[in-house]
Design a protein around this motif. Structure first.
Motif, PDB file in Angstrom:
ATOM      1  N   UNK A 175      37.384 -30.911 -17.516  1.00 55.72           N
ATOM      2  CA  UNK A 175      36.602 -29.943 -16.759  1.00 55.72           C
ATOM      3  C   UNK A 175      35.406 -29.481 -17.585  1.00 55.72           C
ATOM      4  N   UNK A 176      34.312 -29.232 -16.886  1.00 57.23           N
ATOM      5  CA  UNK A 176      33.088 -28.758 -17.520  1.00 57.23           C
ATOM      6  C   UNK A 176      32.889 -27.287 -17.199  1.00 57.23           C
ATOM      7  N   UNK A 177      32.682 -26.477 -18.230  1.00 54.39           N
ATOM      8  CA  UNK A 177      32.440 -25.053 -18.034  1.00 54.39           C
ATOM      9  C   UNK A 177      30.953 -24.792 -17.791  1.00 54.39           C
ATOM     10  N   UNK A 178      30.685 -23.679 -17.161  1.00 52.24           N
ATOM     11  CA  UNK A 178      29.317 -23.279 -16.854  1.00 52.24           C
ATOM     12  C   UNK A 178      28.516 -23.092 -18.139  1.00 52.24           C
ATOM     13  N   UNK A 179      27.354 -23.751 -18.216  1.00 53.39           N
ATOM     14  CA  UNK A 179      26.517 -23.655 -19.416  1.00 53.39           C
ATOM     15  C   UNK A 179      25.296 -22.769 -19.204  1.00 53.39           C
ATOM     16  N   UNK A 180      25.213 -22.131 -18.046  1.00 52.19           N
ATOM     17  CA  UNK A 180      24.026 -21.323 -17.758  1.00 52.19           C
ATOM     18  C   UNK A 180      24.134 -19.906 -18.308  1.00 52.19           C
ATOM     19  N   UNK A 181      25.323 -19.527 -18.771  1.00 48.47           N
ATOM     20  CA  UNK A 181      25.525 -18.188 -19.298  1.00 48.47           C
ATOM     21  C   UNK A 181      26.429 -18.243 -20.525  1.00 48.47           C
ATOM     22  N   UNK A 182      26.233 -17.303 -21.440  1.00 55.64           N
ATOM     23  CA  UNK A 182      27.080 -17.224 -22.632  1.00 55.64           C
ATOM     24  C   UNK A 182      28.465 -16.672 -22.308  1.00 55.64           C
ATOM     25  N   UNK A 183      28.601 -16.106 -21.113  1.00 50.99           N
ATOM     26  CA  UNK A 183      29.893 -15.520 -20.754  1.00 50.99           C
ATOM     27  C   UNK A 183      31.019 -16.550 -20.798  1.00 50.99           C
ATOM     28  N   UNK A 184      30.706 -17.803 -20.428  1.00 45.21           N
ATOM     29  CA  UNK A 184      31.756 -18.824 -20.430  1.00 45.21           C
ATOM     30  C   UNK A 184      32.255 -19.105 -21.846  1.00 45.21           C
ATOM     31  N   UNK A 185      31.358 -19.047 -22.819  1.00 48.47           N
ATOM     32  CA  UNK A 185      31.778 -19.229 -24.214  1.00 48.47           C
ATOM     33  C   UNK A 185      32.685 -18.087 -24.650  1.00 48.47           C
ATOM     34  N   UNK A 186      32.273 -16.867 -24.319  1.00 51.55           N
ATOM     35  CA  UNK A 186      33.074 -15.705 -24.708  1.00 51.55           C
ATOM     36  C   UNK A 186      34.456 -15.748 -24.073  1.00 51.55           C
ATOM     37  N   UNK A 187      34.507 -16.103 -22.784  1.00 48.93           N
ATOM     38  CA  UNK A 187      35.796 -16.203 -22.097  1.00 48.93           C
ATOM     39  C   UNK A 187      36.672 -17.273 -22.719  1.00 48.93           C
ATOM     40  N   UNK A 188      36.070 -18.410 -23.053  1.00 46.11           N
ATOM     41  CA  UNK A 188      36.828 -19.502 -23.657  1.00 46.11           C
ATOM     42  C   UNK A 188      37.394 -19.083 -25.011  1.00 46.11           C
ATOM     43  N   UNK A 189      36.608 -18.382 -25.802  1.00 45.20           N
ATOM     44  CA  UNK A 189      37.064 -17.952 -27.124  1.00 45.20           C
ATOM     45  C   UNK A 189      38.162 -16.890 -27.038  1.00 45.20           C
ATOM     46  N   UNK A 190      38.263 -16.232 -25.874  1.00 43.17           N
ATOM     47  CA  UNK A 190      39.272 -15.179 -25.706  1.00 43.17           C
ATOM     48  C   UNK A 190      40.477 -15.655 -24.885  1.00 43.17           C
ATOM     49  N   UNK A 191      40.523 -16.920 -24.556  1.00 44.09           N
ATOM     50  CA  UNK A 191      41.567 -17.430 -23.656  1.00 44.09           C
ATOM     51  C   UNK A 191      42.842 -17.812 -24.415  1.00 44.09           C
ATOM     52  N   UNK A 192      43.228 -16.982 -25.349  1.00 40.76           N
ATOM     53  CA  UNK A 192      44.454 -17.243 -26.117  1.00 40.76           C
ATOM     54  C   UNK A 192      45.656 -17.212 -25.167  1.00 40.76           C
ATOM     55  N   UNK A 193      46.523 -18.188 -25.290  1.00 45.92           N
ATOM     56  CA  UNK A 193      47.656 -18.303 -24.388  1.00 45.92           C
ATOM     57  C   UNK A 193      47.410 -19.303 -23.274  1.00 45.92           C
TER      58      UNK A 193
END
Length: 414
Positions: A175-193
């Motif tokens: 799957x490809x995450x949205x690259x138009x916003x930094x929010x997707x990076x932040x969410x990915x880094x916080x997706x522990x579990x």
């Protein structure tokens, strides 16, 4: 769709991948390769949109080179998937086993991580490499590329998902995450579990941000301030050839040499031909005072020059008085990626190998060989400069964890 929802779908896909046979996974890899070749025109067209936007945005030549895809590069990427299919499946490999004194049978086996998140910059080839290596090792991949490659990555992932589904595996394995916003990076880094491990692949700033801000475990890849050290006992012809290949074979890669160290005893014989050869290939030399004495074209080097990963037609050059001084320079400025010695002295080579603490140390060979494909691992997901389980080119085994399987016969602990 939110990153959390994509991660949940990835976990479901990972359950199917974890028990998929090698035959099924390899068939999917071949299907992915064939689909890339068949749909090359649409991939190249999408890449053209990214390149045009990149030029308008003023991206450097090195970044544009990393970004560019053509028919030949797409074919090479597809071939890497086919080569990966030919590699052994790491899942289920028994690392060690024994029968304990009480009769219990103990085995440690390789298992997939589960869901792997990859955050990377510019290079659309990483999209395919990461998808393939994750699938072969039984992992689902969440890919977050850069906005500069958004069109290319979307086209590639669409092709890959179709091929994976056609091969009988869940499309959500990639799957490809949205690259138009930094929010997707932040969410990915916080997706522990939900996400089991993150792998950042890019510049120092990206890697540092992911390492420092992620709550998900991170396998740290590193930048490449790679060195070539020409020892007093080096063969001049070999040293010139290795230096040129290390620096100029491809400028925009992390295993390209960015610094050249020359023993003072060989400087008079080596520096004139190598400086001339570098000039002929358009490389600017940033040298110390002793190097500058050999050519008016040498630009005075600063401390920052020796610490820089140029990724361009530039190289920092210094004369050192001993192998010990060369090692000290590398320890001070190097990134722990790849460092090479050119020498005909076995004792010098042994000392260099023992003392240089890098993921890869070359003896009479170009730094450009630090690469998963060149090492025979197939496509890599990155080159790790850390000291945990994964160091150097990260192939299939590095994308697995282990678990212990203990088999008994009504064994009870007293």
């Amino acid at each position: 769709m939110s990153v959390s929802e994509q991660a949940r779908r990835a976990r479901t896909a990972a359950e199917a991948l974890a028990v998929a046979t090698r035959t099924v996974k390899d068939a999917a890899l071949h299907a992915m390769a064939d689909a890339l070749v068949a749909r090359t025109p649409e991939i190249v067209a999408a890449n053209g949109a990214d390149l045009a936007a990149g030029r308008e945005a003023g991206l450097s030549a090195a970044i544009l080179d990393r970004l560019a895809l053509d028919e030949g590069r797409v074919a090479d990427i597809a071939d890497a998937l086919r080569e990966m299919a030919a590699l052994p499946d790491p899942v289920g490999e028994v690392l060690r086993g024994s029968t304990l004194p009480n009769g219990l049978e103990l085995r440690q086996i390789r298992v997939p991580f589960g869901v792997v998140g990859i955050i990377y910059e510019a290079r659309p080839n990483v999209t395919v490499d990461a998808a393939g290596i994750c699938l072969k090792s039984g992992n689902a991949a969440l890919l977050r590329g850069s906005s500069s490659a958004a069109h290319s990555n979307a086209a590639l992932v669409a092709v890959l998902r179709d091929a994976i589904a056609d091969a009988g595996l869940p499309a959500d394995a990639v799957q490809l995450l949205d690259a138009t916003t930094r929010d997707s990076v932040k969410e990915l880094m916080r997706a522990r579990g939900l996400v089991d491990v993150l792998i950042p692949r890019g510049g120092a700033s990206l890697i540092r941000t992911v390492v420092e801000e992620s709550t998900v475990p991170v396998i740290e890849t590193g930048v490449g301030n790679c060195h070539v050290y020409v020892d007093a006992a080096a063969d001049i012809g070999k040293a010139v050839a290795i230096t040129l290949n290390s620096k100029t074979q491809r400028l925009s890669t992390c295993n390209t040499a960015e610094s050249l160290l020359v023993h003072a005893e060989i400087a008079d014989a080596f520096l004139p031909p190598v400086l001339a050869a570098l000039a002929e290939t358009g490389v600017t030399v940033h040298g110390d005072a002793r190097v500058a004495a050999y050519s008016d074209a040498v630009v005075a080097a600063t401390d920052e020059d020796f610490a820089t990963e140029y990724l361009s037609a530039d190289i920092a050059v210094a004369v050192v008085d001993s192998l010990d001084a060369a090692v000290g320079h590398i320890r001070r400025y190097g990134s722990g990626h790849t460092d090479a010695i050119v020498t005909d002295s076995q004792s010098a080579a042994r000392e260099f190998v023992a003392r240089v603490d890098s993921a890869a140390v070359m003896v009479n060979a170009s730094t450009r060989f630090t690469d998963g494909g060149e090492f025979g691992f197939g496509a890599e997901i990155g080159i790790s400069t850390q000291k945990l389980h994964a160091r150097g080119p990260m192939g299939l085994p590095e994308l697995t964890s282990t678990k212990y399987v203990v088999t008994g016969d009504a064994h009870l602990r007293g």
